[in-house]
Structure formats: C-alpha cells, structure tokens
Design a protein around this motif. Structure first.
Motif, PDB file in Angstrom:
ATOM      1  N   THR A   1       0.845  -1.192   0.000  1.00  0.00           N
ATOM      2  CA  THR A   1       0.000   0.000   0.000  1.00  0.00           C
ATOM      3  C   THR A   1       0.882   1.243   0.000  1.00  0.00           C
TER       4      THR A   1
ATOM      5  N   SER B   1       1.050   5.467   0.128  1.00  0.00           N
ATOM      6  CA  SER B   1       0.304   6.686   0.453  1.00  0.00           C
ATOM      7  C   SER B   1       1.072   7.895  -0.054  1.00  0.00           C
TER       8      SER B   1
ATOM      9  N   THR C   1      -7.017   1.425   6.103  1.00  0.00           N
ATOM     10  CA  THR C   1      -6.290   1.557   4.842  1.00  0.00           C
ATOM     11  C   THR C   1      -4.806   1.197   4.889  1.00  0.00           C
ATOM     12  N   GLY C   2      -4.367   0.442   5.876  1.00  0.00           N
ATOM     13  CA  GLY C   2      -3.007  -0.094   5.789  1.00  0.00           C
ATOM     14  C   GLY C   2      -1.915   0.669   6.480  1.00  0.00           C
TER      15      GLY C   2
ATOM     16  N   ILE D   1      -4.393   7.141  -0.830  1.00  0.00           N
ATOM     17  CA  ILE D   1      -3.875   5.785  -0.672  1.00  0.00           C
ATOM     18  C   ILE D   1      -3.960   5.058  -2.013  1.00  0.00           C
TER      19      ILE D   1
ATOM     20  N   ASP E   1      -3.833   1.322  -3.100  1.00  0.00           N
ATOM     21  CA  ASP E   1      -3.853  -0.061  -2.630  1.00  0.00           C
ATOM     22  C   ASP E   1      -3.463  -0.963  -3.791  1.00  0.00           C
TER      23      ASP E   1
END
Length: 281
Positions: free
Chosen positions: A129, A131, A200-201, A245, A247
């Motif tokens: 992931t 960002s 979200t990781g 983000i 993914d």
C-alpha cells in the motif's frame, strides 16, 4: 519509534508475475512498491524498520542492501545520478528482517515482530500500500497517537462496492478527521457494514496488541486477523488522513497507481498523456 512492514504474502492475484518475485517488488512507475513504503516511514521520522518476509522474498533484502558491482559500474561509466540514487536506497534506514514461517494472516505476521519491538509502541505500514500526502500518512498517525495517547489507524471513505475488500470501523467522531473507534468488522457485506470508513493499511499501535493477537481466534479466511485483535484494545482512534492511498491489491489498481504516479513526473507527463489520449480515441 520502530516500524513494521508485513511483506510475506504470496501475491497470488498477480500470478504469473509473482511466481519468482514478491508482489512488493512490482514496480509502480520507476520504483518497487515497498521502496515507497520505506520512504514514507523514513519521512515520518522512523529509521528502525523490520520487514516481515517469507520464502521467495530475498529480492527485498537485496534491494535495500549495497550492490558493489552495480555501484562500481555506474561510477566507471560516469552515471553519477544513478549512483547517488542507488547508494541512497541502502542508506535510508536500519532495516531488519524476520520470516513468517506459515501464512496465517496479517495478525500472525505482526506477531513475528514482538521481540524486535521490545515493549514499545510501533508503526505498521502494509508493504503493498502506497500513500501520498504533504505530511506522510504515518507521521499524521503519530501525531494522533501522541495527542490521545492511544493506538491510531488510518481510515478513508470507500464506495459501497469496495466495502468487502476492507476492515470497516464503527466510531464516534471526536474532531474533524478523527473517530474514537467502537468496533471493527473485517470484510463485511455492504448491507452489514457499520459505516463506509475503511482501514487503509497504516497503523500506530501500543505493544499490548501482541497479547491480543496471541489470544484471538482465527477469523475471516481461517487466518489470524489484525482487525480482530485491534477490537480488543482499550482505546483506538481512526484518522481520515489528508492524502491519497494507492492499494496495490490487484492488477487494475496496480496499473492505475503506476499511471497516476508517472503522470506526476514532469519528465514523462507530456508524452504519456499524449499517448493515453491517442489510444483512447
């Protein structure tokens, strides 16, 4: 603070590309996915990083190690810009590795870090992931952790058709972008989801999480789910972080990420944008 990057998954959704290389080493534009993740940790002020690997992940270690033959060749050829970039990769942080022996889920992967963390709070950045934000996502979570003296995780609003991909939170808003989490559900059906706020990781966790991971029962997919362990924490906050983000969870999202990040590079933006416009006519 230390950071943990889980990178032990088999990457089956990317086969055959991941048959002989980790999905975390798949390039997003001009860098392996996991390099973006390590760079975020470093930009957040963390220089002690533990990567959780597994069988077939040796190329991750090689990427962050010195490559004397390559450096020698670049120096002899006068390719100094490339040399500086390659040397910087191996000098970003102190990076350690431990293997997850069996694929038993994200919670079990985090548990592999218990000895290295040594009773301190720590950050977790998923290795697949990416960002992007003016203030790194992990730095934003560290600020929330310091303000509330409690674990903090990154969340974002997701459309209904993507809810089943994520852990979803139920919580009470305490300020503009922060929620005190009351419950979490791993990959619920949209009709059963408590909200549209997805995990979200990115996480900053108290070390008590290890006790909960050790005691939690296998959950979705028969795996030890980190979400189930986080539900047992006394207090935890979700932060809708300011940024985006990416993914890298399947082929389409991976391609989208590469295109978007490539379009941010002024050296290729014009040519790539023209190419895309031509093939979409």
């Amino acid at each position: 603070m230390k950071a943990v990057i889980p990178a032990a998954g088999l990457g089956t959704r990317f086969l055959p590309a991941t048959k002989a290389q980790p999905k975390e080493m798949l390039p997003v534009y001009n860098k392996p996915t996991i390099q973006y993740v390590v760079e975020e940790a470093v930009a957040s002020g963390i220089d002690d990083i533990l990567i959780i690997t597994g069988k077939g992940k040796r190329s991750i270690e090689d990427h962050f190690d010195r490559s004397f033959e390559l450096e020698y060749s670049l120096r002899n050829c006068g390719k100094m810009d490339y040399l500086v970039e390659v040397e910087a990769i191996s000098e970003m942080a102190d990076i350690y590795y431990v293997r997850q022996k069996k694929q038993k889920g994200l919670g079990d992967a985090i548990l592999c870090a218990k000895k290295h963390i040594d009773g301190q709070p720590f950050a977790v950045l998923l290795g697949d992931t990416i960002s992007q934000s003016q203030v790194p996502c992990t730095r934003q979570l560290l600020d929330v952790y310091e303000k509330y003296n409690a674990s903090a995780i990154a969340i974002e609003r997701v459309p209904q058709d993507k809810i089943e991909r994520y852990g979803i939170i139920k919580g009470q808003q305490v300020e503009d972008s922060v929620y005190r989490i009351e419950d979490m559900v791993e990959k619920p059906r949209p009709a059963e989801a408590p909200s549209d706020l997805a995990i979200t990781g990115r996480y900053v966790l108290d070390c008590e999480i290890f006790d909960h991971i050790e005691n939690v029962e296998p959950g979705v997919g028969g795996e030890i789910q980190l979400t189930d362990a986080m539900r047992q924490l006394n207090e935890i906050y979700g932060h809708i972080f300011d940024g985006k983000i990416y993914d890298i969870g399947n082929n389409v999202e991976w391609l989208k990420s590469s295109l978007e990040i490539a379009l941010q590079d002024p050296d290729v933006n014009g040519e790539l944008r023209e190419y895309l416009q031509n093939i979409l006519k």
